[in-house]
Write a protein that holds these residues in place. Structure first.
Motif, mmCIF file in Angstrom:
data_model
loop_
_atom_site.group_PDB
_atom_site.id
_atom_site.type_symbol
_atom_site.label_atom_id
_atom_site.label_comp_id
_atom_site.label_asym_id
_atom_site.label_seq_id
_atom_site.Cartn_x
_atom_site.Cartn_y
_atom_site.Cartn_z
ATOM 1 N N ALA A 169 0.831 -1.213 0.000
ATOM 2 C CA ALA A 169 0.000 0.000 0.000
ATOM 3 C C ALA A 169 0.858 1.252 0.000
ATOM 4 C CB ALA A 169 -0.922 -0.010 1.227
ATOM 5 N N VAL A 170 1.948 1.234 0.751
ATOM 6 C CA VAL A 170 2.845 2.390 0.769
ATOM 7 C C VAL A 170 3.467 2.593 -0.605
ATOM 8 C CG1 VAL A 170 5.035 3.249 1.705
ATOM 9 C CG2 VAL A 170 3.297 2.337 3.230
ATOM 10 N N PHE A 171 3.902 1.498 -1.236
ATOM 11 C CA PHE A 171 4.460 1.618 -2.582
ATOM 12 C C PHE A 171 3.418 2.168 -3.557
ATOM 13 C CE2 PHE A 171 7.463 -2.155 -1.605
ATOM 14 C CZ PHE A 171 8.383 -1.294 -1.025
ATOM 15 N N ALA A 172 2.190 1.671 -3.450
ATOM 16 C CA ALA A 172 1.127 2.127 -4.345
ATOM 17 C C ALA A 172 0.794 3.604 -4.119
ATOM 18 C CB ALA A 172 -0.119 1.266 -4.155
ATOM 19 N N LEU A 173 0.934 4.063 -2.887
ATOM 20 C CA LEU A 173 0.613 5.457 -2.568
ATOM 21 C C LEU A 173 1.702 6.452 -2.955
ATOM 22 C CD1 LEU A 173 -1.073 5.078 0.919
ATOM 23 C CD2 LEU A 173 -2.158 5.771 -1.228
ATOM 24 N N TRP A 174 2.895 5.982 -3.254
ATOM 25 C CA TRP A 174 3.998 6.892 -3.551
ATOM 26 C C TRP A 174 3.677 7.847 -4.706
ATOM 27 C CZ3 TRP A 174 9.669 4.976 -4.716
ATOM 28 C CH2 TRP A 174 10.548 6.040 -4.639
ATOM 29 N N PRO A 175 3.235 7.358 -5.891
ATOM 30 C CA PRO A 175 2.904 8.308 -6.966
ATOM 31 C C PRO A 175 1.746 9.228 -6.600
ATOM 32 C CG PRO A 175 3.071 6.086 -7.845
ATOM 33 C CD PRO A 175 3.117 5.976 -6.348
ATOM 34 N N LEU A 176 0.738 8.697 -5.911
ATOM 35 C CA LEU A 176 -0.414 9.516 -5.533
ATOM 36 C C LEU A 176 -0.014 10.611 -4.545
ATOM 37 C CD1 LEU A 176 -3.438 10.004 -5.791
ATOM 38 C CD2 LEU A 176 -3.780 8.369 -3.943
ATOM 39 N N THR A 177 0.869 10.286 -3.613
ATOM 40 C CA THR A 177 1.345 11.280 -2.656
ATOM 41 C C THR A 177 2.172 12.346 -3.353
ATOM 42 O OG1 THR A 177 1.383 9.553 -0.971
ATOM 43 C CG2 THR A 177 2.542 11.586 -0.450
ATOM 44 N N GLY A 190 8.430 10.936 3.279
ATOM 45 C CA GLY A 190 7.310 10.995 4.230
ATOM 46 C C GLY A 190 6.656 9.645 4.434
ATOM 47 N N LEU A 191 6.418 8.931 3.337
ATOM 48 C CA LEU A 191 5.832 7.596 3.462
ATOM 49 C C LEU A 191 6.791 6.642 4.168
ATOM 50 C CD1 LEU A 191 4.148 7.287 -0.036
ATOM 51 C CD2 LEU A 191 2.963 7.377 2.160
ATOM 52 N N GLY A 192 8.082 6.755 3.872
ATOM 53 C CA GLY A 192 9.069 5.906 4.524
ATOM 54 C C GLY A 192 9.139 6.143 6.025
ATOM 55 N N VAL A 193 9.109 7.410 6.415
ATOM 56 C CA VAL A 193 9.135 7.743 7.846
ATOM 57 C C VAL A 193 7.868 7.236 8.531
ATOM 58 C CG1 VAL A 193 9.030 9.678 9.467
ATOM 59 C CG2 VAL A 193 10.721 9.689 7.640
ATOM 60 N N ALA A 194 6.725 7.402 7.871
ATOM 61 C CA ALA A 194 5.466 6.938 8.461
ATOM 62 C C ALA A 194 5.456 5.422 8.645
ATOM 63 C CB ALA A 194 4.290 7.372 7.584
ATOM 64 N N VAL A 195 5.893 4.685 7.640
ATOM 65 C CA VAL A 195 5.868 3.227 7.756
ATOM 66 C C VAL A 195 6.924 2.750 8.756
ATOM 67 C CG1 VAL A 195 7.453 2.497 5.898
ATOM 68 C CG2 VAL A 195 5.433 1.150 6.401
ATOM 69 N N GLU A 196 8.036 3.440 8.864
ATOM 70 C CA GLU A 196 9.036 3.075 9.877
ATOM 71 C C GLU A 196 8.487 3.292 11.286
ATOM 72 O OE1 GLU A 196 12.376 1.410 11.372
ATOM 73 O OE2 GLU A 196 11.810 1.478 9.256
ATOM 74 N N ALA A 197 7.721 4.354 11.481
ATOM 75 C CA ALA A 197 7.100 4.595 12.786
ATOM 76 C C ALA A 197 6.118 3.475 13.125
ATOM 77 C CB ALA A 197 6.398 5.951 12.799
ATOM 78 N N VAL A 198 5.345 3.036 12.133
ATOM 79 C CA VAL A 198 4.407 1.938 12.355
ATOM 80 C C VAL A 198 5.171 0.650 12.665
ATOM 81 C CG1 VAL A 198 2.656 0.470 11.247
ATOM 82 C CG2 VAL A 198 2.558 2.953 11.007
ATOM 83 N N ARG A 199 6.267 0.388 11.942
ATOM 84 C CA ARG A 199 7.084 -0.796 12.204
ATOM 85 C C ARG A 199 7.574 -0.810 13.646
ATOM 86 N NH1 ARG A 199 10.491 0.244 7.428
ATOM 87 N NH2 ARG A 199 9.429 -0.779 5.739
ATOM 88 N N ARG A 200 8.117 0.309 14.086
ATOM 89 C CA ARG A 200 8.651 0.388 15.448
ATOM 90 C C ARG A 200 7.549 0.190 16.479
ATOM 91 N NH1 ARG A 200 13.951 2.098 15.636
ATOM 92 N NH2 ARG A 200 14.737 2.860 13.640
#
Length: 163
Positions: free
Chosen positions: A50-58, A138-148
């Motif tokens: 989902a994060v990968f799919a959202l990259w172009p949209l973001t 931004g997406l990378g930071v958000a998903v890293e926060a969720v991972r942690r």
């Protein structure tokens, strides 16, 4: 609309990226049950896809903030040619072979997104590159926060014996 081939590639990239994150955790915590590991892989794979799919949209949304009215994003979606390097980057992350190479491939994927964004929106190349970079970061930071957060929550749970 995203084609089924692109969806399959995004899911493969997401699962591979999640496996690269989950399997080292499993190696450090051998008492984790298979059910928990499979659940983490499936959930992580879907989140990563989902994060990968959202990259172009973001990136498109950021371009809209820079340029007032922007045409419809229909011309700026993942294509098999754009997503293939992303799958390669995720596969390289699977065994954590090389974080620097992994980062370089993500940068290459981002650069591949810049030209279509610039041509569809009318932004300059550098401004489009900024939108893609900010969106990816931004997406990378958000998903890293969720991972942690997930790791912190799962560390408090009891481990099940492996059967």
């Amino acid at each position: 609309m995203i084609s089924p081939a692109v969806v399959a590639l995004l899911l493969l990239a997401g699962w591979s990226e999640a496996a690269g994150r989950v399997l080292p955790l499993v190696a450090r915590r051998p008492g984790m049950s298979r059910t928990v590991v499979v659940g983490l892989l499936l959930a992580g794979g879907l989140v990563e896809a989902a994060v990968f799919a959202l990259w172009p949209l973001t990136a498109w949304t950021l371009a809209e903030l820079v340029l007032a009215p922007v045409p419809s994003p229909a011309g700026f979606l993942w294509t098999p040619g754009l997503v293939a390097p992303l799958v390669l980057a995720a596969v390289l992350a699977f065994p954590m072979l090389g974080p620097l190479l992994h980062l370089l491939l993500f940068v290459a994927v981002g650069v591949g997104l810049v030209t279509p964004l610039a041509s569809v929106t009318g932004l300059g190349w550098w401004l489009a590159a900024g939108c893609v970079a900010v969106a990816g970061t931004g997406l990378g930071v958000a998903v890293e926060a969720v991972r942690r957060l997930v790791v912190r929550i799962s560390a408090t749970g009891a481990t099940e014996p492996v059967a």
